[in-house]
Scaffold this active site. Structure first.
Site, PDB file in Angstrom:
ATOM      1  NE  ARG A 181      33.063  38.220  40.285  1.00  0.00           N
ATOM      2  CZ  ARG A 181      32.313  38.194  39.174  1.00  0.00           C
ATOM      3  NH1 ARG A 181      32.885  38.355  37.986  1.00  0.00           N
ATOM      4  NH2 ARG A 181      31.009  38.013  39.260  1.00  0.00           N
ATOM      5  N   GLY A 182      38.945  40.849  41.035  1.00  0.00           N
ATOM      6  CA  GLY A 182      40.354  40.487  40.815  1.00  0.00           C
ATOM      7  C   GLY A 182      41.258  41.693  40.618  1.00  0.00           C
ATOM      8  CB  ILE A 183      44.122  42.174  38.300  1.00  0.00           C
ATOM      9  CG1 ILE A 183      45.004  41.033  38.840  1.00  0.00           C
ATOM     10  CG2 ILE A 183      44.990  43.341  37.835  1.00  0.00           C
ATOM     11  CD1 ILE A 183      45.931  40.396  37.797  1.00  0.00           C
ATOM     12  CG  ASP A 242      33.603  43.429  34.496  1.00  0.00           C
ATOM     13  OD1 ASP A 242      33.434  42.590  33.579  1.00  0.00           O
ATOM     14  OD2 ASP A 242      34.493  43.325  35.356  1.00  0.00           O
ATOM     15  CG  ASN A 258      42.110  44.547  34.439  1.00  0.00           C
ATOM     16  OD1 ASN A 258      43.096  43.838  34.662  1.00  0.00           O
ATOM     17  ND2 ASN A 258      40.900  44.232  34.862  1.00  0.00           N
ATOM     18  CB  ALA A 259      38.280  43.976  30.103  1.00  0.00           C
ATOM     19  CE1 TYR A 281      45.060  36.189  28.599  1.00  0.00           C
ATOM     20  CE2 TYR A 281      47.317  35.439  28.972  1.00  0.00           C
ATOM     21  CZ  TYR A 281      46.219  36.180  29.360  1.00  0.00           C
ATOM     22  OH  TYR A 281      46.283  36.927  30.524  1.00  0.00           O
ATOM     23  CE  LYS A 293      46.225  39.692  28.439  1.00  0.00           C
ATOM     24  NZ  LYS A 293      45.530  40.926  28.908  1.00  0.00           N
TER      25      LYS A 293
END
Lengths: 471, 471
Positions: free
Chosen positions: A243-245, A264, A312-313, A377, A381
């Site tokens: 989903r999403g990005i 996923d 991306n996850a 988070y 990142k």
């Protein structure tokens, strides 16, 4: 997902109301569409003293089929353009032509020869004359040399000053215009096309205020590829692809010709299957955080190998540190950062990721600036930024590039659940006065995954519409 | 100059009103005062695995006379503190002591030994337990190793992740608390005291969210100095010293013991004379931009030489580039950037700036992020960043350091004239919810000018209360 204010002020009634009330009117951004020309319109070319990149740029103009006009400061452009067989004319400021000057789609300024602060006035003359002729959703690209590569402090300083000009132009221009600065290393001139195309294309709609370096690592020359399907014949893995990005990245990489393998968690299996079916991809249900997943991914991909891997996850478990559980901290760090490290190491050790391949990781503005409730988070990142910086020299031996994208406010299911005031602040606090779309992140990933992006590595590119929020 | 909202919500009535209306209540920042102890209170010490900087930190605690308590994760601290003759105890989280734990003035975490992302959980445990015990206007300092100096990508990545944690802590803590990250190079341990003192002191009231590196350039060992008057016997030049931030810098350097030579334009001669008279300094009326000024400054200073040179003089002539005159562009670039280059070169060539000296330049948040109406100003201030980066290796040969400070929203005559809404936005959009004072910039300059700051060079430090606004 739906910016109703943006839609409203771009309706006939809304536009009239916004005008009479003095409300901001964010531009509906021009985005890439397969059924519309990617490079039409005119590019106005400017230059400082002794420009060194016009020749390489003329190739890009020739290949894309754009038309060009030369500002009076870029006298070299006309003969050079003629040599490249380009149609070209002279740029005249609107005030001198009584407004009859054709509007332009892009302003490109070659600042590579500037080696003292006083010479920065060449930028003034070009943008003073030309900024008002730039179309809504137009592009500003300033080309320079990496400051630290200059021989004298004076030249280094003048090149570094370009950041201030470019970022200010992005904030001044508004109307959906993006402004970016590209530092091209000496000897990397032949490698600018994929990056220039991206920054001139509607694909970079939400990328503004960025500084990108094109270097000369000893990379395999890009193989022949079709600009319309540059990833044809390649295999690309995208984690968190349901989903999403992640789904948007899978879509764009597939549109670029790649066979996409979407990963996923098992609980998102149905959504993942749907996404992959739509693009003829392959779905792999794995929990990224499980200890045996890296080996399983390597095994699943082993026979055919992989050319592009997109990390991306990611998960969020927002909570101030005083109220956060240790498990929440560990999960966020593990899924968003440690798991990437484990997977990369497994793929690299097994040789699954091919030499000349691409790794792209999704970081975040939080990783740059920190955020309330996101100590873990933001750590993960920020770690992703360290990851691409630390791995780049190491992977260069295999001609693999590694880069990160940092999304700003992107319209997703996640942001749709935010409180209204916070969501509106996120949407408006950037030079585009609106949130981005998942496709904006995906197009940026696709540029970094491009075979022509071999000179771009170890970098972080924000996809944030030049968000105010920074370090 | 006067933040009436800040004053109001800190009055008895205003505080009650703000509470009942849910309005933000910015803390009255605790700032340095000569008549109050600089280092009182307790510092709570935390550590990750294999901490390497506790020994050097124990020296700082011993010299400043602070009291310490050790978190359970910093077991090494107690024997080490005993060895340094320190009073120390164990930190107990408030919830375990029924709220009886004494409040602490600072939280210092030694993360230098963290070499993998999973080990970041040691930060969680410390700050989860300790953040609520931190006083208003307290300090958070995280100590690490420069990421790029680590032997493995895993260690580099984990050290880089500290940025995300520290910046998030600064945003979460609020209550006037500042959070900063200091990367100490291997071998630079003995050089941390001046920097640690600054970041633990009320002098750093408005510096938060910053990342500072302490390196091991081959610098002259700092001579013996008195921590209360570290610049005694030194001569310091400040440009633009008549008023505002420049006058504040002159004041603080004088309080540090320096003989200050203030420079300003002839038309500001009276104000300059007054400022210099108050601090026993010397006034020199020069137009920074005039071509013969560098030689005249060098001549005026020549006999006695200079130890510290602060480039603070600067002008703004805000206008969008389309409406700007070429003269405005040239003036801003020339005064704010080119003049600095000319003066430095003259002083260095003449040997007027002594070996072991200090150059500090005033940049701006605009130089980092760009700003509407400031293409020229942002160029000049981005150029200042390039200037300190490019000159640092060059000046290291003479054991001279060069650094820049970037003020955010500072309460001056200039900001007092801003439209109310803009001024309020500038004041509130940072972790302190208020503007800074000229003295906050001045104290930061004084830290960089300190004889103990020999390991800090080529850097940019924002004085912005962790402003949201960034690149």
């Amino acid at each position: 997902m739906n910016d109703s204010y943006l839609n409203f002020v771009n309706s006939p009634l809304g536009a009239r109301l916004a005008r009479s009330l003095g409300l901001p009117k964010p531009e509906v951004l021009r985005r890439y569409r397969a059924d519309a020309p990617e490079f039409d319109g005119i590019v106005a070319v400017g230059a400082g003293p002794s420009p060194q990149l016009l020749d390489a740029f003329a190739d890009v103009v020739a290949h894309t089929g754009m038309t060009s006009v030369a500002h009076s400061g870029a006298g070299l452009w006309v003969p050079l353009a003629n040599r490249h067989g380009l149609m070209t004319g002279r740029f005249e400021p609107a005030e001198r032509t009584g407004g009859s000057q054709a509007r332009v789609r892009a302003l490109v300024f070659d600042a590579s020869g500037i080696d003292a602060s006083a010479q920065l006035d060449s930028l003034y003359r070009f943008f003073h004359d030309a900024l008002r002729s730039l179309d809504a959703c137009g592009r500003i690209v300033v080309l320079g040399r990496p400051p630290e590569s200059r021989a004298t402090p004076l030249a280094w300083t003048a090149q570094r000053a370009l950041e201030g000009v470019t970022r200010s132009l992005g904030k001044e221009a508004r109307r959906g215009i993006a402004a970016n600065l590209i530092y091209v290393a000496q000897g990397a001139e032949a490698g600018i096309e994929a990056t220039l195309r991206f920054f001139l294309s509607p694909r970079s709609a939400y990328v503004s205020g960025q500084v990108v370096r094109i270097g000369t690592a000893p990379f395999t020359p890009a193989p022949d590829f079709d600009w319309t399907r540059p990833l044809a014949g390649q295999r690309a893995v995208v984690t968190g692809a349901a989903r999403g990005i992640g789904a948007a990245i899978a879509n764009v990489l597939a549109a670029h010709g790649a066979h996409v393998i979407g990963i996923d968690i098992p609980s998102a299996g149905d959504a993942l299957d749907t996404t992959m079916r739509q693009i003829g991809g392959t779905a792999l249900a794995f929990d990224i955080g499980a200890p045996d997943t890296p080996a399983q991914i390597a095994a699943a991909l082993d026979e055919l190998g992989v050319d592009v891997f997109v990390h991306n996850a990611g998960i969020t478990k927002d909570k101030t540190i005083a109220k956060m559980s240790e498990a929440a901290w560990r999960d966020v760090i593990d899924i968003n950062l440690s798991a990437q490290e484990r997977i990369d190491d497994a793929l690299l050790e097994a040789g699954t990721l091919r030499n000349g391949g691409r790794i792209v990781s999704v970081s975040s503005i939080s990783g740059i600036a920190g955020n309330v409730g996101q100590t873990h988070y933001a750590a993960s990142k920020a770690g992703v930024i360290g990851r691409v910086q630390s791995m780049a020299p190491f992977l260069a031996q295999r001609h693999i590039t590694i880069n990160a994208v940092a999304p700003g406010f992107i319209e997703t299911q996640m942001t749709a659940k935010m409180p209204l005031a916070l969501r509106e602040a996120g949407r408006r606090m950037n030079s585009m006065s609106q949130g981005g779309q998942p496709a904006d992140v995906a197009q940026t990933v696709a540029w970094l995954a491009h075979p022509g992006s071999a000179g771009v590595t170890g970098q972080l590119v924000r996809v944030c519409g030049q968000s105010l929020i920074g370090a």
